[in-house]
Write an enzyme that holds these catalytic residues in place. Structure first.
Site, PDB file in Angstrom:
ATOM      1  N   ALA A 155       8.790  -7.725   0.878  1.00  0.00           N
ATOM      2  CA  ALA A 155       9.373  -6.401   0.675  1.00  0.00           C
ATOM      3  C   ALA A 155       8.741  -5.387   1.619  1.00  0.00           C
ATOM      4  CB  ALA A 155       9.253  -5.998  -0.784  1.00  0.00           C
ATOM      5  N   CYS A 156       8.356  -4.232   1.104  1.00  0.00           N
ATOM      6  CA  CYS A 156       7.859  -3.149   1.960  1.00  0.00           C
ATOM      7  C   CYS A 156       6.529  -3.480   2.624  1.00  0.00           C
ATOM      8  CB  CYS A 156       7.721  -1.869   1.144  1.00  0.00           C
ATOM      9  SG  CYS A 156       9.303  -1.202   0.579  1.00  0.00           S
ATOM     10  N   SER A 157       5.835  -4.490   2.138  1.00  0.00           N
ATOM     11  CA  SER A 157       4.551  -4.871   2.724  1.00  0.00           C
ATOM     12  C   SER A 157       4.684  -5.966   3.781  1.00  0.00           C
ATOM     13  CB  SER A 157       3.592  -5.350   1.624  1.00  0.00           C
ATOM     14  OG  SER A 157       3.290  -4.309   0.732  1.00  0.00           O
TER      15      SER A 157
END
Length: 381
Positions: A155-157
């Site tokens: 995801a965002c990481s």
């Protein structure tokens, strides 16, 4: 063991953009149509009327003022409220790969070395256009790179996890240099009919070249240490996937999302995310700095994930022990919005100037999972 450095970065920004005012105009038009169509049920108290959004609400909640997108026409069409991205033939480069290639070409040009020096490609993003062949392999072919390639999703990481993975490949000698790309068409999985989230995301692609210190030219950024953390949470979720095909419209021209698809797109419980992620990330940064014998208050710049301006300000304050300046805690989400994995890399790419050799900063991402990653860097002479 070979120490790794960030040798170059690249950025691809779509040509189209949408201001808060334009987005709100389209959303409010859809709300009026929905309320009119459901007037009887609303009058009977069976359903609640939809409320208008506003530019002031968006900016106060997130700090976002505009966003870049691959297709604004479909998003701003009240009868559709989703981007129109025509399918391409299997013999054409896919949209996501094309974006990644554009960002990679920018990074390679800044790097100044031939692609023959790159031994691996990682495509790290929140949503892949397809399951296989891997997007990374398509990017690899388009750029004429040998070696191996694969996709990863945290995801965002995803970007910080990708940098960590690339650095490990370099450290082990698996590759002298690794290209890590983050193409994000976030608008494709955003529910533009949800007042609380219709403004969050934008589209973009970034690229990072991680190289062995032994072969790297002067300059760039030494990777001092990396740390990754995951903790399961349902507070940010996206259920879209092939197992949901029976719930999808059969006509590809049908507006997406329809009212029955909201659970298959991006959803989040923002207040819970804020309350739980801010302390987790702040403590993670401070603890990792201690392990690396770095005083966190001495960090010259924070390149944090660009999700919410209030989260970033609070994390910056906790890490630095005081109110951070705009130069210390970089914010780019006012122009780009939340671009998932690419956000911290955009911030780093656009705002890494003014460093003397030996000065330090941190690239940090956090998001769904929960997931979080830290990459402490030092400017090389």
């Amino acid at each position: 063991m070979h120490k790794a450095v960030i040798a170059a970065t690249g950025l691809y920004t779509p040509e189209q953009s949408i201001s808060n005012d334009k987005l709100v105009e389209a959303y409010n038009s859809w709300v009026d149509q929905w309320n009119a169509a459901n007037a009887a049920a609303i009058k009977a108290g069976e359903v609640e009327p939809k409320a208008h959004s506003s530019s002031a609400f968006i900016e106060k909640a997130s700090g976002i003022k505009s966003r870049y997108v691959m297709d604004k026409e479909g998003i701003l069409d009240p009868s559709r409220m989703a981007p129109r991205l025509p399918a391409r033939g299997n013999d054409e480069i896919s949209v996501l790969a094309e974006m990644a290639v554009r960002a990679a070409e920018d990074a390679i040009k800044r790097w100044g070395k031939p692609v023959s020096e790159i031994g691996a490609v990682i495509c790290a993003a929140s949503n892949m256009q397809r399951a296989y062949p891997a997007m990374a392999i398509e990017v690899q072919q388009a750029l004429g790179i040998d070696g191996f390639a694969f996709d990863m999703n945290v995801a965002c990481s995803s970007a910080t996890f990708g940098i960590k993975t690339a650095a490990d490949f370099v450290a082990s000698g698996s590759a002298k240099a690794v290209l890590m790309v983050n193409p994000e068409i976030c608008s494709a999985h955003l529910n533009f009919k949800d007042r609380d989230s219709h403004f969050i995301f934008g589209d973009v692609a970034t690229a990072v070249i991680v190289e062995s210190e032994a072969t790297a030219a002067p300059g760039g950024w030494a990777i001092l240490g990396t740390n990754l953390k995951t903790q399961f949470s349902n507070n940010i979720r996206n259920n879209f996937g092939f197992l949901n095909r029976t719930h999808l419209p059969t006509d590809t021209a049908e507006p997406i999302p329809s009212d029955g698809l909201t659970d298959k797109l991006f959803v989040q419980q923002g207040r819970k995310v804020f309350k739980e992620v801010v302390p987790m990330v702040s403590e993670m940064i401070v603890d990792e700095a201690a392990k690396l014998n770095i005083d966190p208050t001495s960090l010259k710049r924070l390149w944090l994930h660009q999700a919410n301006i209030n989260m970033n300000h609070l994390i910056g304050k906790r890490v630095l022990g005081r109110e951070p300046t705009a130069e210390e805690n970089v914010i780019i989400l006012d122009d780009y919005a939340n671009t998932s994995s690419a956000g911290s890399i955009i911030a780093f790419h656009l705002h890494n100037d003014g460093f003397a050799a030996g000065e330090k900063g941190i690239i940090c991402s956090f998001g769904a999972g929960y997931s979080a990653g830290t990459v402490f860097v030092e400017k090389r002479g």
